[in-house]
Write a protein that holds these residues in place. Structure first.
Motif, PDB file in Angstrom:
ATOM      1  N   SER A  23       0.853  -1.002   0.118  1.00 52.71           N
ATOM      2  CA  SER A  23      -0.035  -0.079  -0.032  1.00 52.71           C
ATOM      3  C   SER A  23       0.806   1.300   0.024  1.00 52.71           C
ATOM      4  O   SER A  23       0.480   2.296  -0.539  1.00 52.71           O
ATOM      5  N   LYS A  24       1.862   1.132   0.707  1.00 53.96           N
ATOM      6  CA  LYS A  24       2.860   2.262   0.938  1.00 53.96           C
ATOM      7  C   LYS A  24       3.617   2.684  -0.319  1.00 53.96           C
ATOM      8  O   LYS A  24       3.734   3.736  -0.688  1.00 53.96           O
ATOM      9  N   MET A  25       4.195   1.578  -0.908  1.00 57.16           N
ATOM     10  CA  MET A  25       4.743   1.864  -2.335  1.00 57.16           C
ATOM     11  C   MET A  25       3.534   2.134  -3.310  1.00 57.16           C
ATOM     12  O   MET A  25       4.192   3.059  -4.197  1.00 57.16           O
ATOM     13  N   ALA A  26       2.378   1.911  -3.235  1.00 55.77           N
ATOM     14  CA  ALA A  26       1.534   2.094  -4.112  1.00 55.77           C
ATOM     15  C   ALA A  26       1.297   3.760  -4.225  1.00 55.77           C
ATOM     16  O   ALA A  26       1.577   4.389  -5.301  1.00 55.77           O
ATOM     17  N   ILE A  27       1.090   4.392  -2.896  1.00 53.00           N
ATOM     18  CA  ILE A  27       0.618   5.571  -2.824  1.00 53.00           C
ATOM     19  C   ILE A  27       1.891   6.330  -2.915  1.00 53.00           C
ATOM     20  O   ILE A  27       1.940   7.645  -3.640  1.00 53.00           O
ATOM     21  N   PHE A  28       2.968   5.966  -2.599  1.00 52.69           N
ATOM     22  CA  PHE A  28       4.451   6.854  -2.770  1.00 52.69           C
ATOM     23  C   PHE A  28       4.805   6.934  -4.155  1.00 52.69           C
ATOM     24  O   PHE A  28       4.807   7.974  -4.818  1.00 52.69           O
ATOM     25  N   LEU A  29       4.848   5.798  -5.009  1.00 50.88           N
ATOM     26  CA  LEU A  29       5.159   5.776  -6.495  1.00 50.88           C
ATOM     27  C   LEU A  29       4.188   6.571  -7.215  1.00 50.88           C
ATOM     28  O   LEU A  29       4.644   7.318  -7.983  1.00 50.88           O
ATOM     29  N   ILE A  30       2.958   6.284  -7.083  1.00 49.86           N
ATOM     30  CA  ILE A  30       2.017   7.219  -7.708  1.00 49.86           C
ATOM     31  C   ILE A  30       1.991   8.487  -7.481  1.00 49.86           C
ATOM     32  O   ILE A  30       2.087   9.176  -8.447  1.00 49.86           O
ATOM     33  N   THR A  31       1.932   8.902  -6.519  1.00 50.23           N
ATOM     34  CA  THR A  31       1.772  10.442  -6.108  1.00 50.23           C
ATOM     35  C   THR A  31       3.234  10.780  -6.697  1.00 50.23           C
ATOM     36  O   THR A  31       3.261  12.060  -6.994  1.00 50.23           O
ATOM     37  N   PHE A  32       4.281  10.344  -6.319  1.00 54.86           N
ATOM     38  CA  PHE A  32       5.796  10.961  -6.722  1.00 54.86           C
ATOM     39  C   PHE A  32       5.570  10.976  -8.125  1.00 54.86           C
ATOM     40  O   PHE A  32       6.273  11.942  -8.716  1.00 54.86           O
ATOM     41  N   GLY A  33       5.261   9.913  -8.832  1.00 60.82           N
ATOM     42  CA  GLY A  33       5.162   9.791 -10.483  1.00 60.82           C
ATOM     43  C   GLY A  33       4.422  11.129 -10.828  1.00 60.82           C
ATOM     44  O   GLY A  33       4.936  11.702 -11.902  1.00 60.82           O
ATOM     45  N   VAL A  34       3.150  11.234 -10.462  1.00 61.42           N
ATOM     46  CA  VAL A  34       2.450  12.256 -11.043  1.00 61.42           C
ATOM     47  C   VAL A  34       3.055  13.465 -10.706  1.00 61.42           C
ATOM     48  O   VAL A  34       2.875  14.474 -11.463  1.00 61.42           O
ATOM     49  N   LEU A  35       3.381  13.826  -9.534  1.00 60.65           N
ATOM     50  CA  LEU A  35       4.130  15.148  -9.047  1.00 60.65           C
ATOM     51  C   LEU A  35       5.372  15.432 -10.082  1.00 60.65           C
ATOM     52  O   LEU A  35       5.457  16.461 -10.762  1.00 60.65           O
ATOM     53  N   GLY A  36       6.103  14.473 -10.244  1.00 65.78           N
ATOM     54  CA  GLY A  36       7.376  14.423 -11.109  1.00 65.78           C
ATOM     55  C   GLY A  36       6.884  14.799 -12.604  1.00 65.78           C
ATOM     56  O   GLY A  36       7.365  15.778 -13.235  1.00 65.78           O
ATOM     57  N   VAL A  46       4.815   1.721 -12.288  1.00 61.93           N
ATOM     58  CA  VAL A  46       4.916   0.655 -11.370  1.00 61.93           C
ATOM     59  C   VAL A  46       4.150   0.799 -10.049  1.00 61.93           C
ATOM     60  O   VAL A  46       3.785  -0.275  -9.359  1.00 61.93           O
ATOM     61  N   GLY A  47       4.029   1.940  -9.530  1.00 62.73           N
ATOM     62  CA  GLY A  47       2.993   2.152  -8.702  1.00 62.73           C
ATOM     63  C   GLY A  47       1.692   1.582  -8.502  1.00 62.73           C
ATOM     64  O   GLY A  47       1.173   0.985  -7.874  1.00 62.73           O
ATOM     65  N   PHE A  48       1.407   1.703  -9.856  1.00 64.23           N
ATOM     66  CA  PHE A  48       0.139   1.221 -10.114  1.00 64.23           C
ATOM     67  C   PHE A  48       0.152  -0.332  -9.979  1.00 64.23           C
ATOM     68  O   PHE A  48      -1.067  -0.944  -9.604  1.00 64.23           O
ATOM     69  N   ILE A  49       1.039  -1.068 -10.544  1.00 65.34           N
ATOM     70  CA  ILE A  49       1.091  -2.282 -10.347  1.00 65.34           C
ATOM     71  C   ILE A  49       0.976  -2.907  -8.753  1.00 65.34           C
ATOM     72  O   ILE A  49       0.350  -3.653  -8.587  1.00 65.34           O
ATOM     73  N   TYR A  50       1.853  -2.092  -7.998  1.00 62.33           N
ATOM     74  CA  TYR A  50       1.741  -2.184  -6.533  1.00 62.33           C
ATOM     75  C   TYR A  50       0.272  -2.168  -6.054  1.00 62.33           C
ATOM     76  O   TYR A  50      -0.117  -2.813  -5.280  1.00 62.33           O
ATOM     77  N   LEU A  51      -0.298  -0.912  -6.523  1.00 61.04           N
ATOM     78  CA  LEU A  51      -1.774  -0.885  -6.335  1.00 61.04           C
ATOM     79  C   LEU A  51      -2.500  -1.974  -6.495  1.00 61.04           C
ATOM     80  O   LEU A  51      -3.517  -2.412  -5.616  1.00 61.04           O
ATOM     81  N   VAL A  52      -2.528  -2.653  -7.642  1.00 66.17           N
ATOM     82  CA  VAL A  52      -3.383  -3.690  -7.848  1.00 66.17           C
ATOM     83  C   VAL A  52      -3.219  -4.925  -7.171  1.00 66.17           C
ATOM     84  O   VAL A  52      -3.998  -5.447  -6.504  1.00 66.17           O
ATOM     85  N   TRP A  53      -1.704  -5.201  -7.124  1.00 68.86           N
ATOM     86  CA  TRP A  53      -1.220  -6.262  -6.053  1.00 68.86           C
ATOM     87  C   TRP A  53      -1.934  -5.969  -4.776  1.00 68.86           C
ATOM     88  O   TRP A  53      -2.433  -7.003  -4.121  1.00 68.86           O
ATOM     89  N   ASP A  54      -1.748  -4.693  -4.106  1.00 67.77           N
ATOM     90  CA  ASP A  54      -2.275  -4.685  -2.902  1.00 67.77           C
ATOM     91  C   ASP A  54      -3.676  -4.987  -2.805  1.00 67.77           C
ATOM     92  O   ASP A  54      -4.239  -5.396  -2.036  1.00 67.77           O
TER      93      ASP A  54
END
Ligand code: HEM
Ligand code: HEM
Ligand SMILES: [Fe+2]
Length: 482
Positions: A394-407, A459-467
């Motif tokens: 869950s943490k990887m998902a929210i971190f990577l997705i948010t960081f990615g979109v901000l980037g 990559v964050g999205f993949i974590y999200l689905v997995w979670d």
């Protein structure tokens, strides 16, 4: 999430089952959206990529249509999810609602397949009816448009009839009224006029009055409901905020429409109207931000006072996404929106990558976040656990997705800035200037970074689905062991 729906553990509520069906399709379409975005981003760097096979125009079109459709799915899912909790009665006509779900999903599948394989048609009425209506974000062909209206009427009847039968909370009253406006606005995007200015005039009624009025009110009701459920916030307080926000959102959002009427051939008085009201739009967004954080802080404080560690939220990932929503809505819509909303600024930024920067952060911050939060509430319910704690995934998902979109947002803002300086200010905004600006290093580097950050998001999205697929079962096992 995908597995939990197959179990019969929550046969108690057919309305919530239906919610999960909608969430499931939403997440699949979200994945498709991201893949299309990646293709389009690569095409900025390698223009020949998939040329004449899957052109940029097609990838971009599927990207943003999938975006709108997955969000509508997740929104319908969220309404079915909260329906029985809020009204206190069993959902009315959910059987027909399920049928409508299958009809809609079959139609969406056909439309997507046509978008991918047929792509474009001749400039005839037949193309409008069967291939593509050609209106950004709402490209479904006319047969599907009409089908969508029928399905949405069924959905609305489910909601309205349940509301009339059950208790009428403030949240539900706002929801029922707002949904009528939201659905009604879709009609403004269903007819053509040959005059392009008039066509755009009506098209913005759907796009702007959705994302800056009715959808915002919608997420206001979701946040109110979720805060009551997750941190046990007091209903009187969240509902009071909700009414204030409704007033402010409609107050500024409706005439804020003027910020799209600056340069499309509408009368010049729209400059003043658009400038004033759209500049006021960030005010309710700040209020929503304060609302969520205030309630969250208050509950934390109450827990500390009782000597508890403060983790009063019964759904870790959902509350994390909802707090991200408060920040994201404020930043993406409020701050990035305000940047370019005055005509004096917009004359330079109009249609540059700056617009795309704002579009990404706003859609993500204001809508994707809270809808993902609602999916986690669905998972918690489906697996029947009292407490859903965040996992590493869950943490990887929210971190990577948010960081990615901000980037991506930062990269696109830089690209837009360069376009404003070179293409618009220095070279006067002509045809050649448009291309010159896109060949310079600041622009190209920004596009490279956008693509890299797009991969991070994926990559964050993949974590999200997995979670979403595993977290429920994990929490259940942990709860059984405790
Ligand atoms: C969550 C809410 C919002 C979302 C999802 C959103 C999304 C978008 C998107 C996708 C576009 C590009 C439309 C196109 O394809 O032409 C756009 C344009 C625009 N938005 Fe927003 N927006 C939001 C809120 C706001 C707010 C609050 C403001 C002002 C304070 C604002 C100001 C603008 C302006 C001025 C444009 C036109 C840009 C141009 O001239 O190219 N937006 N918005
Ligand atoms: C893998 C991540 C993503 C990539 C690589 C990506 C890439 C792109 C590209 C290349 C475009 C076309 C831009 C143009 O015409 O100049 C686009 C448009 C757009 N994307 Fe994405 N995107 C991604 C994720 C998202 C997400 C998460 C959202 C929102 C939740 C989103 C919302 C939009 C919107 C609203 C537009 C239209 C913007 C406008 O017209 O100004 N995208 N995206
Ligand atoms: Fe707008």
């Amino acid at each position: 999430m995908l597995t939990s729906i197959k179990t019969n553990e929550f046969a108690k509520s057919s309305s919530k089952q239906l919610a999960m069906m909608y969430f499931r399709v939403a997440i699949i379409l979200f994945g498709a959206q991201l893949l299309m975005g990646l293709i389009a981003a690569i095409q900025f760097l390698v223009p020949g990529f998939l040329f004449e096979l899957f052109d940029f125009s097609v990838a971009r079109m599927v990207h943003i249509n999938a975006l709108v459709v997955w969000m509508l799915y997740a929104m319908i899912g969220s309404v079915y999810f909260m329906l029985e909790d809020e009204t206190g009665v069993e959902g009315v006509g959910i059987g027909i609602g399920k049928l409508a779900f299958w009809v809609l999903t079959a139609a969406v599948t056909v439309v997507v397949l046509v978008f991918i394989f047929v792509q474009v048609g001749a400039g005839t009425e037949a193309s409008i009816w069967f291939i593509n209506e050609g209106r950004e974000y709402l490209e479904a062909p006319r047969w599907a448009d009409i089908g969508i209206v029928v399905v949405v009427l069924t959905f609305y009847w489910n909601v309205f009839a349940t509301y009339m039968k059950g208790q009428k909370t403030g949240i539900m009253t706002v929801m029922v009224a707002n949904l009528m406006a939201l659905a009604g606005l879709y009609l403004a995007g269903m007819f053509f006029t040959d005059n392009i200015s008039m066509d755009q005039f009506w098209w913005w009624w759907v796009i702007h009055l959705w994302v800056e009025a009715t959808w915002e009110v919608f997420v206001g009701t979701l946040a109110a409901y979720a805060l009551i459920k997750i941190i046990n916030a007091k209903r009187e307080i969240v509902e009071m905020w909700l009414w204030i926000e409704v007033l402010m959102l409609f107050g500024s959002g409706i005439l804020g429409l003027g910020h799209h009427y600056f340069w499309i051939g509408t009368p010049e008085y729209w400059w003043e109207i658009g400038a004033l009201f759209s500049a006021l739009e960030p005010v309710p967004l700040v209020a929503m931000f304060v609302h969520v954080l205030y309630d969250w802080g208050k509950e934390q404080g109450a827990a500390h006072a009782e000597g508890k560690p403060g983790a009063v939220a019964n759904n870790g990932p959902a509350i994390a996404w909802i707090v991200t929503n408060a920040f994201g809505n404020f930043l993406g819509a409020g701050v990035w929106g305000f940047f370019h909303t005055l005509p004096q600024v917009n004359i330079y930024t109009h249609g540059t990558q700056f617009t795309a920067a704002h579009g990404h952060l706003a859609f993500f911050g204001a809508y994707a976040t809270i809808l993902i939060g609602m999916m986690y509430m669905g998972v918690q319910y489906a697996s029947g656990v009292k407490m859903l704690k965040s996992t590493f995934k869950s943490k990887m998902a929210i971190f990577l997705i948010t960081f990615g979109v901000l980037g991506m947002t930062v990269a696109l803002t830089i690209a837009g800035y360069e376009q404003v300086l070179i293409e618009r200010a220095e070279l006067g905004g002509g045809w050649q200037a448009f291309f010159t600006a896109q060949e310079l290093p600041w622009y190209i580097q920004a596009q490279i970074w956008r693509t890299i950050m797009g991969v991070v998001t994926f990559v964050g999205f993949i974590y999200l689905v997995w979670d979403l697929v595993t977290i429920g079962k994990q929490a259940k096992t942990a709860e059984a062991a405790a």
